[in-house]
Design an enzyme around this catalytic site. Structure first.
Site, PDB file in Angstrom:
ATOM      1  N   LYS A  35       4.894  20.835  34.181  1.00 32.66           N
ATOM      2  CA  LYS A  35       5.885  21.590  34.683  1.00 32.66           C
ATOM      3  C   LYS A  35       7.002  21.524  33.561  1.00 32.66           C
ATOM      4  O   LYS A  35       8.023  22.259  33.822  1.00 32.66           O
ATOM      5  CB  LYS A  35       6.703  20.431  35.796  1.00 32.66           C
ATOM      6  CG  LYS A  35       5.819  20.723  37.213  1.00 32.66           C
ATOM      7  CD  LYS A  35       7.010  20.616  38.287  1.00 32.66           C
ATOM      8  CE  LYS A  35       6.353  20.959  39.641  1.00 32.66           C
ATOM      9  NZ  LYS A  35       5.194  20.357  39.924  1.00 32.66           N
ATOM     10  N   SER A  54      11.823  14.540  43.418  1.00 32.29           N
ATOM     11  CA  SER A  54      11.370  13.174  43.108  1.00 32.29           C
ATOM     12  C   SER A  54      10.375  12.957  42.540  1.00 32.29           C
ATOM     13  O   SER A  54       9.773  12.297  41.995  1.00 32.29           O
ATOM     14  CB  SER A  54      11.012  12.669  44.603  1.00 32.29           C
ATOM     15  OG  SER A  54      10.224  13.263  45.176  1.00 32.29           O
ATOM     16  N   GLU A 105      -5.215  23.572  47.841  1.00 28.54           N
ATOM     17  CA  GLU A 105      -4.239  22.958  48.354  1.00 28.54           C
ATOM     18  C   GLU A 105      -5.122  21.647  49.446  1.00 28.54           C
ATOM     19  O   GLU A 105      -6.184  21.826  49.781  1.00 28.54           O
ATOM     20  CB  GLU A 105      -3.044  23.544  49.087  1.00 28.54           C
ATOM     21  CG  GLU A 105      -3.753  24.374  50.442  1.00 28.54           C
ATOM     22  CD  GLU A 105      -2.424  25.379  51.019  1.00 28.54           C
ATOM     23  OE1 GLU A 105      -1.481  25.124  50.450  1.00 28.54           O
ATOM     24  OE2 GLU A 105      -2.942  26.088  51.965  1.00 28.54           O
ATOM     25  N   GLY A 107      -2.193  20.088  54.449  1.00 24.85           N
ATOM     26  CA  GLY A 107      -0.857  20.815  54.016  1.00 24.85           C
ATOM     27  C   GLY A 107      -1.192  22.188  53.571  1.00 24.85           C
ATOM     28  O   GLY A 107      -1.202  22.566  52.587  1.00 24.85           O
ATOM     29  N   ASP A 114      -0.413  25.062  54.362  1.00 27.66           N
ATOM     30  CA  ASP A 114       0.677  26.049  54.246  1.00 27.66           C
ATOM     31  C   ASP A 114       0.367  27.656  53.640  1.00 27.66           C
ATOM     32  O   ASP A 114       0.644  28.571  54.173  1.00 27.66           O
ATOM     33  CB  ASP A 114       2.114  25.799  54.020  1.00 27.66           C
ATOM     34  CG  ASP A 114       2.333  25.237  52.717  1.00 27.66           C
ATOM     35  OD1 ASP A 114       1.571  24.126  52.207  1.00 27.66           O
ATOM     36  OD2 ASP A 114       2.926  25.789  52.054  1.00 27.66           O
ATOM     37  N   SER A 130      -3.800  19.824  36.743  1.00 28.15           N
ATOM     38  CA  SER A 130      -2.189  20.039  36.598  1.00 28.15           C
ATOM     39  C   SER A 130      -1.306  18.992  36.172  1.00 28.15           C
ATOM     40  O   SER A 130       0.027  19.078  35.439  1.00 28.15           O
ATOM     41  CB  SER A 130      -1.668  20.465  37.987  1.00 28.15           C
ATOM     42  OG  SER A 130      -1.876  19.611  38.890  1.00 28.15           O
TER      43      SER A 130
HETATM   44  C1  LIG Z   1       4.174  20.426  41.115  1.00 31.42           C
HETATM   45  C2  LIG Z   1       3.007  20.087  40.984  1.00 31.42           C
HETATM   46  C3  LIG Z   1       2.151  21.076  41.453  1.00 31.42           C
HETATM   47  C4  LIG Z   1       2.138  22.164  42.125  1.00 31.42           C
HETATM   48  O1  LIG Z   1       2.985  23.173  41.561  1.00 31.42           O
HETATM   49  P1  LIG Z   1       3.547  24.152  42.433  1.00 31.42           P
HETATM   50  O2  LIG Z   1       4.173  25.243  41.342  1.00 31.42           O
HETATM   51  O3  LIG Z   1       4.758  23.674  43.227  1.00 31.42           O
HETATM   52  O4  LIG Z   1       2.618  24.782  43.152  1.00 31.42           O
HETATM   53  C5  LIG Z   1       0.627  20.424  41.331  1.00 31.42           C
HETATM   54  N1  LIG Z   1       0.307  19.362  40.619  1.00 31.42           N
HETATM   55  C6  LIG Z   1       1.219  18.830  39.732  1.00 31.42           C
HETATM   56  C7  LIG Z   1       0.896  17.530  39.090  1.00 31.42           C
HETATM   57  C8  LIG Z   1       2.687  19.084  39.896  1.00 31.42           C
HETATM   58  O5  LIG Z   1       3.743  18.174  39.248  1.00 31.42           O
END
Ligand SMILES: *Cc1c(COP(=O)(O)O)cnc(C)c1O
Length: 328
Positions: free
Chosen positions: A57, A82, A208, A212, A214, A308
């Site tokens: 992010k 959060s 996903e 959830g 969606d 991620s």
């Molecule tokens: C925010 C986040 C996601 C999901 O990302 P999106 O862009 O909302 O799909 C997945 N893994 C981690 C670690 C995140 O912080």
């Protein structure tokens, strides 16, 4: 199916790549002979758990704040989150000299509040049961002239997140498949655009939580579907609806969405701990779980996996590991 109009182009990703260069980490791409043996594939893990503040992010936050005008930067930004977006905004704002306000629920984990404040952001607490965070952020934006930067539904956020896959393709070349987790779809849509640009034959799957699904429902229905807050340990993917901007990109460039159970996420966390010596948060395990526990025909294929993030508190982590079964 004709291409739907999209708000982000590969040129935006290439621009974002230049903007974040020297500020975001170029995270490592790791391989594991055990993961390859188990699947018969050649797997490349792009490790955003080693990104600054512990998740991809930072890429989107840094790119989005960088694009503001001098006057907007002077006034500051506001975000509601959060989770990892809060810390990403706080750190990116600090680096760029822009003041950051984060609207967080009163019951957010103390460690997350402390981390967000630690990066110098002002935290405004709201009551999850009685107040609406978007309304609070909108009011702050109005009163103080702050720019709202949402966690996924924003062109510069999407472009920033996509640089993770861009770097992966630059490092390892063409791939047959790319697996990416999805909450609101910022990471998935950005990575799908990167794949389309760098390796048009690469098949992209989103992943996903089972509880959830969606985005899966939205893709199959051809329109955005909203669900109640899902009960899953994948807290980064507890979004209730895919974004207005991310959905058309996902429809154009993502083959399908797969789902994974919480048990499988625990198993995957244990694999990363035991075999690759990495702490990965539950949401960060979604894409890898689909590849390593999804029974897909991947033998002989070159497969990219985005990990991620790695932000999980030690006590929860111990609990997840205790529940896990060994994959091999
Ligand atoms: C925010 C986040 C996601 C999901 O990302 P999106 O862009 O909302 O799909 C997945 N893994 C981690 C670690 C995140 O912080």
């Amino acid at each position: 199916m004709p291409l739907l109009p999209m708000s982000v182009t590969p040129a935006d990703l290439l621009e974002a790549e230049k903007i974040i260069e020297g500020h975001a980490h170029r995270t490592p791409v790791l391989t594991s002979s055990q993961a390859n043996q188990l699947t018969g594939a050649q797997i490349y893990f792009k490790c955003e758990n080693f990104q600054r503040m512990g998740a991809f992010k930072f890429r989107g936050a840094y790119n989005a704040i960088s694009h503001l005008t001098a006057e907007q930067k002077q006034r500051g930004v506001v975000a509601f989150s959060s989770g990892n977006h809060a810390q990403a905004m706080a750190l990116a704002g600090k680096e760029l000299g822009v003041s950051v306000t984060i609207v967080m629920p009163h019951d957010a984990p103390a460690a997350k509040l402390a981390a967000t404040r630690g990066y110098g952001a002002e935290v405004i607490i709201y009551n999850r049961q009685t107040e609406d965070r978007e309304a609070i952020a909108a009011k702050l934006a109005d009163e103080r002239g702050l720019s709202v930067i949402p966690p996924f539904n924003h062109p510069h956020v999407i472009a920033g997140q996509g640089t993770s896959a861009l770097e992966l393709f630059r490092e390892v070349g063409e791939l047959d498949y790319l697996f990416v987790c999805t909450g609101g779809g910022g990471l998935l849509s950005g990575c799908a655009l990167a794949a389309h640009h760098m390796a048009p034959d690469c098949v992209v799957y989103g992943v996903e939580p089972e509880a959830g699904n969606d985005v899966q429902q939205s893709l199959r229905n051809g329109e955005r579907v909203s669900i109640p807050v899902p009960a899953t340990i994948a807290d980064g993917a507890q979004t209730q609806c895919v974004g207005e901007l991310t959905f058309p990109i996902i429809r154009n460039y993502v083959k399908d969405i797969l789902t994974i159970s919480d048990q499988q996420l625990c198993n995957q966390m244990r694999f990363f701990m035991e075999r690759m010596k990495m702490v990965v948060e539950p949401t960060g395990c979604l894409a890898a779980s689909a590849v390593m526990q999804g029974n897909l025909p991947l033998k002989g294929k070159r497969v990219g996996v985005i990990i991620s993030g790695g932000n999980v508190d030690a006590v929860s982590y111990a609990d997840f590991i205790r529940r896990a079964e060994a994959l091999l």
